[in-house]
Design a protein around this motif. Structure first.
Motif, PDB file in Angstrom:
ATOM      1  N   ARG A  98      -3.957  -0.200   5.595  1.00 10.82           N
ATOM      2  CA  ARG A  98      -3.182  -1.316   5.034  1.00 10.82           C
ATOM      3  C   ARG A  98      -4.039  -1.977   3.960  1.00 10.82           C
ATOM      4  NH1 ARG A  98       1.341  -4.529   6.295  1.00 10.82           N
ATOM      5  NH2 ARG A  98       2.074  -2.626   7.300  1.00 10.82           N
ATOM      6  N   ARG A 100      -3.897  -4.716   1.101  1.00  8.33           N
ATOM      7  CA  ARG A 100      -3.209  -5.889   0.515  1.00  8.33           C
ATOM      8  C   ARG A 100      -1.710  -5.837   0.823  1.00  8.33           C
ATOM      9  NH1 ARG A 100      -6.701  -4.417  -3.977  1.00  8.33           N
ATOM     10  NH2 ARG A 100      -8.522  -5.745  -3.990  1.00  8.33           N
ATOM     11  N   GLY A 101      -1.401  -5.545   2.076  1.00  5.75           N
ATOM     12  CA  GLY A 101      -0.022  -5.547   2.518  1.00  5.75           C
ATOM     13  C   GLY A 101       0.752  -4.270   2.255  1.00  5.75           C
TER      14      GLY A 101
END
Length: 115
Positions: A98, A100-101
């Motif tokens: 994952r 930064r989202g």
């Protein structure tokens, strides 16, 4: 940009062990949680194990006590040690990060447990 490359996997007999590894390249220090998913034929992809930036780990019930996830934060690698394998563990295993989202995926590696 982060790229993931898996290695390991293969054919193992029931009760055996196998280790799959994943190496990240690119902006590895932007990675949050890393994990391993698997997808068996005709089934949905499921999360097997994960480890976050705080070294907290999670496992699905069916692998608890058999699988161990580990991570080298400096190298950007995550490994999954699998012991006491059963035919039900047969699947394509995917590394996930994952960033930064956003989910980044490896290409997958086949694990087959069969006599």
């Amino acid at each position: 940009q982060v790229q993931l490359v898996e290695s390991g996997g293969g054919l193992v007999q029931p009760g055996g062990s196998l280790r799959v590894s994943c190496a990240a390249s690119g902006s590895i220090f932007s990675i949050g949680t890393m994990g391993w998913y698997r997808q068996a034929p005709g089934k949905e992809r499921e999360l097997v194990a994960s480890i976050n930036a705080g070294r907290n780990t999670q496992y699905i019930d069916s692998v608890k006590g058999r699988f161990t996830i580990s991570r080298d934060y400096g190298k950007g690698t995550v490994d999954l040690q699998m012991n006491s394998l059963t035919p039900e563990d047969t699947a394509v295993y995917y590394c996930n990060a994952r960033v930064r989202g956003v989910d980044v995926w490896g290409q997958g590696t086949q694990v087959t447990v069969s006599s």
